[in-house]
Scaffold this motif. Structure first.
Motif, short mmCIF file in Angstrom:
data_model
loop_
_atom_site.label_atom_id
_atom_site.label_comp_id
_atom_site.label_asym_id
_atom_site.label_seq_id
_atom_site.Cartn_x
_atom_site.Cartn_y
_atom_site.Cartn_z
N GLY A 4 0.69 -1.17 -0.01
CA GLY A 4 0.06 -0.05 0.08
C GLY A 4 0.73 1.32 0.05
O GLY A 4 0.35 2.46 0.20
N GLN A 5 2.08 1.07 -0.37
CA GLN A 5 3.09 2.16 -0.16
C GLN A 5 4.07 2.14 -1.15
O GLN A 5 4.14 1.24 -1.84
CB GLN A 5 3.88 2.35 1.09
N SER A 6 4.86 3.05 -1.77
CA SER A 6 5.93 3.06 -2.76
C SER A 6 7.20 2.67 -1.80
O SER A 6 7.09 2.84 -0.65
CB SER A 6 6.03 4.51 -3.26
N SER A 7 8.17 2.31 -2.68
CA SER A 7 9.36 1.91 -2.10
C SER A 7 10.03 2.75 -0.86
O SER A 7 10.61 2.48 -0.02
CB SER A 7 10.55 1.43 -3.13
N GLN A 8 10.24 4.27 -1.32
CA GLN A 8 10.73 5.23 -0.71
C GLN A 8 10.15 5.39 0.61
O GLN A 8 10.77 6.12 1.55
CB GLN A 8 10.88 6.50 -1.57
N ARG A 39 10.66 -3.35 2.88
CA ARG A 39 10.74 -3.69 1.51
C ARG A 39 11.12 -5.22 1.20
O ARG A 39 10.59 -5.95 0.28
CB ARG A 39 11.53 -2.88 0.73
N HIS A 40 12.01 -5.42 1.93
CA HIS A 40 12.40 -7.01 1.60
C HIS A 40 11.38 -7.85 2.19
O HIS A 40 11.20 -8.96 1.68
CB HIS A 40 13.80 -7.33 2.53
N ARG A 41 10.67 -7.57 3.19
CA ARG A 41 9.57 -8.43 3.81
C ARG A 41 8.48 -8.63 2.76
O ARG A 41 7.76 -9.60 2.46
CB ARG A 41 8.92 -7.83 4.98
N ALA A 42 8.30 -7.54 1.94
CA ALA A 42 7.20 -7.20 0.89
C ALA A 42 7.69 -8.33 -0.16
O ALA A 42 6.91 -9.21 -0.55
CB ALA A 42 7.02 -6.12 0.39
#
Length: 199
Positions: free
Chosen positions: A75-79, A86-89
Motif C-alpha cells: 500500500g506504499q511506494s518503496s521510498q 521492502r524485503h519483507r514485501a
C-alpha cells in the motif's frame, strides 16, 4: 487505444513463451507474435519496430508488474518503507505470486542481453536498496532475497519446487528480522551488556 494494442502484443508474446514445453525451447518472432495477437506484422511493428524492442517491452512490463505487486501488497511506494519492510514485501510476494515458465524466461533472458537488465534495476532496484545498513544486516537481507528468488524461480520452472513454501517464507522473514536486530545499535548494545554481566 495504442496502449491497448501494445498490451495485446505483450500478452501474446508471453502466451507464446508459456506454450513451449521448456524454457530452453522458447523462441518467438515478430511474425509469430503478430499472428498470436491477431495483427499484421506491420501492425505489430508500429508498437515494436524490432525483435529487440519487443523484448525490451516484455522485460519492462514484467519488471513493472513485480513493482506493482509490491506496491499493492504494502500500500506504499518503496521510498516510504524501510529496507527491512521492502524485503519483507518481496519475500511475501515472491513466495505467494502465481508464476509461470514465461515469467522465468523473461527474467533469465536478461542474463544474456545486458540491455534487458536495465528494466529490472529501474523497477526493482529501489525495493532492494540497502544503503547505510550494517554489513551483517545487508548479508542477511541478501540471503532472504535469495530465498525468495529461488522459491519463485523453482515454482516457475517446476524444477525441485518446495513442498512447503510457507515454511520457506517464514525462514526468509526470520532472516529479515535478524537483519533488523543486527542493524539496531540499541539491540547490539543490550546484547553486549548482557554478555559482560554474564561473564
Amino acid at each position: 487505444m495504442a496502449s491497448d494494442g501494445r498490451m495485446r502484443i505483450l500478452e501474446a508474446a508471453k502466451a507464446l513463451a508459456e506454450s513451449h514445453d521448456s524454457v530452453q525451447g522458447v523462441t518467438i518472432s515478430l511474425e509469430s507474435v503478430a499472428q498470436k495477437a491477431g495483427l499484421t506484422k506491420p501492425g505489430l511493428m508500429y508498437h515494436f519496430p524490432s525483435k529487440e524492442a519487443l523484448m525490451l517491452g516484455l522485460v519492462d512490463h514484467a519488471a513493472e508488474d513485480w513493482a506493482r505487486r509490491l506496491r499493492e501488497h504494502t500500500g506504499q511506494s518503496s521510498q516510504d518503507l524501510t529496507s527491512f519492510d521492502r524485503h519483507r514485501a518481496y519475500v511475501t510476494v515472491a513466495t505467494t505470486a502465481e508464476v509461470s515458465r514465461a515469467d522465468y524466461w523473461i527474467f533469465s533472458d536478461a542474463l544474456y542481453h545486458p540491455k534487458l537488465s536495465r528494466a529490472w534495476s529501474e523497477h526493482l532496484g529501489p525495493w532492494f536498496d540497502t544503503t547505510g545498513l550494517d554489513d551483517r544486516a545487508v548479508s542477511l537481507l541478501t540471503a532472504a532475497r535469495f530465498c525468495a528468488d529461488g522459491a519463485w524461480m523453482s515454482e516457475a520452472t517446476g524444477v525441485f519446487p518446495s513442498i512447503d513454501l510457507a515454511a520457506v517464507r517464514e525462514h526468509a522473514l526470520a532472516l529479515i528480522d535478524a537483519a533488523e536486530t543486527a542493524n539496531d545499535p540499541a539491540e547490539n548494545t543490550s546484547d553486549n551488556t548482557e554478555t559482560e554481566v554474564t561473564e
